[in-house]
Structures are given as structure tokens and as C-alpha cells.
Motif scaffolding. Structure first.
Motif, PDB file in Angstrom:
ATOM      1  N   VAL A  58       0.884  -1.167   0.000  1.00  0.00           N
ATOM      2  CA  VAL A  58       0.000   0.000   0.000  1.00  0.00           C
ATOM      3  C   VAL A  58       0.919   1.214   0.000  1.00  0.00           C
ATOM      4  O   VAL A  58       1.916   1.256   0.723  1.00  0.00           O
ATOM      5  CB  VAL A  58      -0.989   0.009   1.192  1.00  0.00           C
ATOM      6  N   LYS A  59       0.607   2.170  -0.863  1.00  0.00           N
ATOM      7  CA  LYS A  59       1.468   3.352  -0.940  1.00  0.00           C
ATOM      8  C   LYS A  59       0.656   4.595  -1.242  1.00  0.00           C
ATOM      9  O   LYS A  59      -0.390   4.529  -1.887  1.00  0.00           O
ATOM     10  CB  LYS A  59       2.575   3.158  -1.963  1.00  0.00           C
ATOM     11  N   LEU A  60       1.195   5.702  -0.750  1.00  0.00           N
ATOM     12  CA  LEU A  60       0.656   7.027  -1.064  1.00  0.00           C
ATOM     13  C   LEU A  60       1.516   7.582  -2.183  1.00  0.00           C
ATOM     14  O   LEU A  60       2.729   7.678  -2.036  1.00  0.00           O
ATOM     15  CB  LEU A  60       0.779   7.967   0.137  1.00  0.00           C
ATOM     16  N   VAL A  61       0.894   7.944  -3.281  1.00  0.00           N
ATOM     17  CA  VAL A  61       1.628   8.471  -4.425  1.00  0.00           C
ATOM     18  C   VAL A  61       1.112   9.874  -4.724  1.00  0.00           C
ATOM     19  O   VAL A  61      -0.084  10.065  -4.933  1.00  0.00           O
ATOM     20  CB  VAL A  61       1.443   7.567  -5.666  1.00  0.00           C
ATOM     21  N   GLY A  62       2.014  10.839  -4.718  1.00  0.00           N
ATOM     22  CA  GLY A  62       1.618  12.215  -4.999  1.00  0.00           C
ATOM     23  C   GLY A  62       2.623  13.201  -4.445  1.00  0.00           C
ATOM     24  O   GLY A  62       3.716  12.829  -4.016  1.00  0.00           O
ATOM     25  N   ASP A  63       2.233  14.451  -4.447  1.00  0.00           N
ATOM     26  CA  ASP A  63       3.124  15.504  -3.976  1.00  0.00           C
ATOM     27  C   ASP A  63       3.025  15.744  -2.477  1.00  0.00           C
ATOM     28  O   ASP A  63       3.931  16.280  -1.868  1.00  0.00           O
ATOM     29  CB  ASP A  63       2.835  16.815  -4.718  1.00  0.00           C
ATOM     30  N   SER A  64       1.890  15.372  -1.884  1.00  0.00           N
ATOM     31  CA  SER A  64       1.702  15.546  -0.445  1.00  0.00           C
ATOM     32  C   SER A  64       0.699  14.515   0.039  1.00  0.00           C
ATOM     33  O   SER A  64      -0.018  13.901  -0.763  1.00  0.00           O
ATOM     34  CB  SER A  64       1.183  16.953  -0.143  1.00  0.00           C
ATOM     35  N   VAL A  65       0.622  14.353   1.345  1.00  0.00           N
ATOM     36  CA  VAL A  65      -0.312  13.376   1.905  1.00  0.00           C
ATOM     37  C   VAL A  65      -1.743  13.736   1.522  1.00  0.00           C
ATOM     38  O   VAL A  65      -2.523  12.881   1.105  1.00  0.00           O
ATOM     39  CB  VAL A  65      -0.162  13.300   3.442  1.00  0.00           C
ATOM     40  N   GLN A  66      -2.086  15.005   1.632  1.00  0.00           N
ATOM     41  CA  GLN A  66      -3.463  15.443   1.376  1.00  0.00           C
ATOM     42  C   GLN A  66      -3.907  15.239  -0.073  1.00  0.00           C
ATOM     43  O   GLN A  66      -5.076  15.004  -0.338  1.00  0.00           O
ATOM     44  CB  GLN A  66      -3.623  16.918   1.751  1.00  0.00           C
ATOM     45  N   THR A  67      -2.991  15.347  -1.008  1.00  0.00           N
ATOM     46  CA  THR A  67      -3.362  15.228  -2.424  1.00  0.00           C
ATOM     47  C   THR A  67      -2.973  13.888  -3.041  1.00  0.00           C
ATOM     48  O   THR A  67      -3.208  13.663  -4.219  1.00  0.00           O
ATOM     49  CB  THR A  67      -2.707  16.356  -3.248  1.00  0.00           C
ATOM     50  N   ALA A  68      -2.404  13.005  -2.235  1.00  0.00           N
ATOM     51  CA  ALA A  68      -1.911  11.728  -2.752  1.00  0.00           C
ATOM     52  C   ALA A  68      -3.056  10.773  -3.080  1.00  0.00           C
ATOM     53  O   ALA A  68      -4.173  10.905  -2.593  1.00  0.00           O
ATOM     54  CB  ALA A  68      -0.983  11.079  -1.730  1.00  0.00           C
TER      55      ALA A  68
END
Length: 184
Positions: A58-68
Motif C-alpha cells: 500500500v502506498k501514497l503516491v503524490g506531492d503531499s499526503v493530502q493530495t496523494a
């Protein structure tokens, strides 16, 4: 003669500079740089085959946690992708987070959810115990019976959003991951 040899070597080297292979490699490298993994959790666990362990990521992909975006994947021991679910990071927020949480608190909560995504209590062996009862409001009878009939099937639970609890298992009969119970 030596000058011609140097010119010839330079010509050969530079002639490949605009090759399709080089362009594809440069595009792949650029795309890889654009993908930013903010947070990731990986666990090996028996799931699709009782003799091997699959890889749960499981991963968060994006520029920040809120927009990932969250990507949850299961890959078997041979590298075949068995399951993928992608959703917004804010779907990891639930009733355990206080109502007026700050952005920093929301970020920390999402990080904690990633860290605890694969805790042992989220795996159930067997996926459906003999004493469990089918509920048509939360499951499909054919899928339920299929998973229940396989006593080696292992269930995995994850919460998506505040009330979208998902129990999945690998169906040997269907050769794929199935959602066998979906409820609050």
C-alpha cells in the motif's frame, strides 16, 4: 587515417542519440521522476497459494499526503498482479479521527493508517469460518459459497472511507481476488 577513424566513431556514437530506444528510456526516466511515493508499507503473507507468500503493498503516491492517491496491490510470488485498488488518500480518514483535526493531524492519521494497513488482525484464516452466516445485504451468495468452500482461503480486510469495510480473498475456482463481504 586516424582523423577519419575518430570522425567515424563520433558519427556512430552520435547517430544513436535520437534513436527511439533512447527517447523511450528518457521518457520512462522522466515519468519515474514525476511519481513520488510519500509513504509505503509492504508485507509478505500467504494468500493466493498456501505454499507461498504474496506481496501486499500500500502506498501514497503524490506531492503531499493530502493530495496523494492510495494504491493497494497484491502480487503473487511469481510477480503476477492479483489485485489493485486505487483511491484518494482522504479515504483513509475515518471516525477514529477527531472532527476538527488539523492538516498535520490528518497527515499523521493517514501515515498511521498506511503503517497499520497490514496488521495481523486484518488477515483471517480461513476467510469464512463454518459458523459464519451469509447476509445478502453485504455479499454475493455465489462468491460467498465459493470462498467458504475453500477452507484454505485467507481473507484480508481493509477499510476504505468511513464505512466501506472490504473483505477480499483469492478464489481458486475463479483464479482471481474476489470481494466476499462488504459492509460498514
Amino acid at each position: 587515417m586516424r582523423k577519419l577513424l575518430v570522425i567515424g566513431i563520433c558519427f556512430i556514437l552520435f547517430s544513436g542519440c535520437n534513436s527511439p530506444e533512447k527517447k523511450e528510456t528518457e521518457e520512462a526516466q522522466t515519468a519515474a521522476k514525476e511519481i513520488k511515493i510519500v509513504k509505503e508499507s509492504i508485507k509478505r503473507h500467504t494468500f493466493s497459494d498456501p505454499t507461498t507468500q504474496d506481496i501486499f503493498i500500500v502506498k501514497l503516491v503524490g506531492d503531499s499526503v493530502q493530495t496523494a492517491a492510495v494504491t493497494f496491490e497484491i502480487t503473487d510470488s511469481k510477480g503476477k498482479q492479483l489485485y489493485t485498488d486505487t483511491f484518494e488518500a482522504n479515504y483513509l480518514l475515518n471516525y477514529d479521527l477527531k472532527e476538527n483535526a488539523t492538516a498535520t493531524e490528518r497527515d499523521a492519521f493517514i501515515h498511521a493508517r498506511i503503517d497499520s494497513f497490514f496488521v495481523d488482525v486484518n488477515f483471517k484464516d480461513p476467510a469464512i469460518k463454518p459458523d459464519m452466516t451469509f447476509d445478502p445485504n453485504y455479499s454475493d451468495k455465489k462468491i460467498w459459497d465459493d470462498v467458504q468452500a475453500d477452507t484454505s482461503a485467507i481473507g484480508f480486510y481493509y477499510l476504505k472511507g468511513k464505512e466501506d469495510g472490504r473483505w477480499i480473498a483469492y478464489s481458486k475456482a475463479q483464479q482471481k481476488v474476489v470481494l466476499y463481504f462488504n459492509c460498514c
